[in-house]
Design an enzyme around this catalytic site. Sequence first.
Site, short mmCIF file in Angstrom:
data_model
loop_
_atom_site.label_atom_id
_atom_site.label_comp_id
_atom_site.label_asym_id
_atom_site.label_seq_id
_atom_site.Cartn_x
_atom_site.Cartn_y
_atom_site.Cartn_z
N ASP A 127 -4.85 2.19 10.66
CA ASP A 127 -6.25 1.83 10.91
C ASP A 127 -6.32 1.29 12.34
OD1 ASP A 127 -8.92 1.09 10.60
OD2 ASP A 127 -8.50 -0.65 9.35
N GLY A 135 0.77 -1.23 0.00
CA GLY A 135 0.00 0.00 0.00
C GLY A 135 0.80 1.29 0.00
N GLU A 156 3.89 4.21 6.06
CA GLU A 156 2.71 3.36 5.93
C GLU A 156 1.60 4.14 5.23
OE1 GLU A 156 1.37 0.70 5.67
OE2 GLU A 156 0.53 -0.16 7.49
N ASP A 157 0.78 3.45 4.48
CA ASP A 157 -0.31 4.13 3.78
C ASP A 157 -1.36 4.62 4.78
OD1 ASP A 157 -1.13 1.55 4.44
OD2 ASP A 157 -1.72 1.00 2.40
P1 5GP Z 1 -4.08 -1.84 10.49
O1 5GP Z 1 -3.11 -2.94 10.73
O2 5GP Z 1 -3.65 -0.49 11.01
O3 5GP Z 1 -5.48 -2.19 10.90
O4 5GP Z 1 -4.24 -1.70 8.95
C1 5GP Z 1 -3.22 -1.27 8.21
C2 5GP Z 1 -3.30 -1.82 6.82
O5 5GP Z 1 -4.62 -2.20 6.45
C3 5GP Z 1 -2.88 -0.74 5.88
O6 5GP Z 1 -1.52 -0.86 5.59
C4 5GP Z 1 -3.72 -1.00 4.67
O7 5GP Z 1 -3.01 -1.84 3.81
C5 5GP Z 1 -4.93 -1.70 5.17
N1 5GP Z 1 -6.09 -0.78 5.31
C6 5GP Z 1 -6.61 -0.24 6.44
N2 5GP Z 1 -7.65 0.56 6.16
C7 5GP Z 1 -7.79 0.54 4.83
C8 5GP Z 1 -8.69 1.19 3.92
O8 5GP Z 1 -9.60 1.98 4.26
N3 5GP Z 1 -8.51 0.91 2.60
C9 5GP Z 1 -7.54 0.05 2.14
N4 5GP Z 1 -7.48 -0.14 0.83
N5 5GP Z 1 -6.68 -0.56 2.96
C10 5GP Z 1 -6.81 -0.32 4.29
MG MG Z 2 -0.58 -1.59 4.14
#
Ligand code: 5GP
Ligand code: MG
Length: 176
Positions: free
Chosen positions: A105, A48, A101-102
Amino acid sequence: MNDIYRDPGTLEVLLSAEQIQARVAELGTEISEHYQGQELYVVGILKGAFVFAADLLRQLRIPCQVHFIEASSYGQGKESSGVVTMRHKLEVQGKHVLLVEDIYDTGNTLLQVMNDLQQQQPASLEACALLNKDIPEKQNISLKFQGFEIPPRFVVGYGLDYAEYYRELPCIACLD
Ligand code: 5GP
Ligand code: MG
């Protein structure tokens, strides 16, 4: 055409390409000032963050290296699975590491990558996420640099995908 892909022109734009570019330039300045006089070891989290990392890198005015690691917690869906898979061979001992990081979340991905790299005793370890999603339950991560806080929507574009599609969009759009 398959049934996942919708015409991007029909999607609600949350952040335009111009808004993103302006903020990325500001972040480049912030980061360059923070690490002034030091060398930076940038680590992008694939897939991402590849677009963001490429743009951010070109806004840095300090010596830096760029590396990538693969980590994913989403699989094919729109909800974080919570299980983070990671693969890398980085050697970061004594380095000033900036994770790119993109989107932050739940924070599971950043937390696990940071815990993993911290074991190698870098000189410093910080994170920069383009997007910070406003959800109630997040891992408590000290995010040193962030682009935008966004509402709890599922977004695509600028590197972020849905089932591997939409990464090419220059803007960030909602897909829910
Ligand atoms: P976390 O581990 O913080 O829950 O999620 C991080 C990863 O989940 C990000 O690097 C991304 O790849 C993916 N992600 C989280 N939210 C979104 C979203 O709204 N859209 C997309 N496409 N990917 C997300
Ligand atoms: Mg990611």
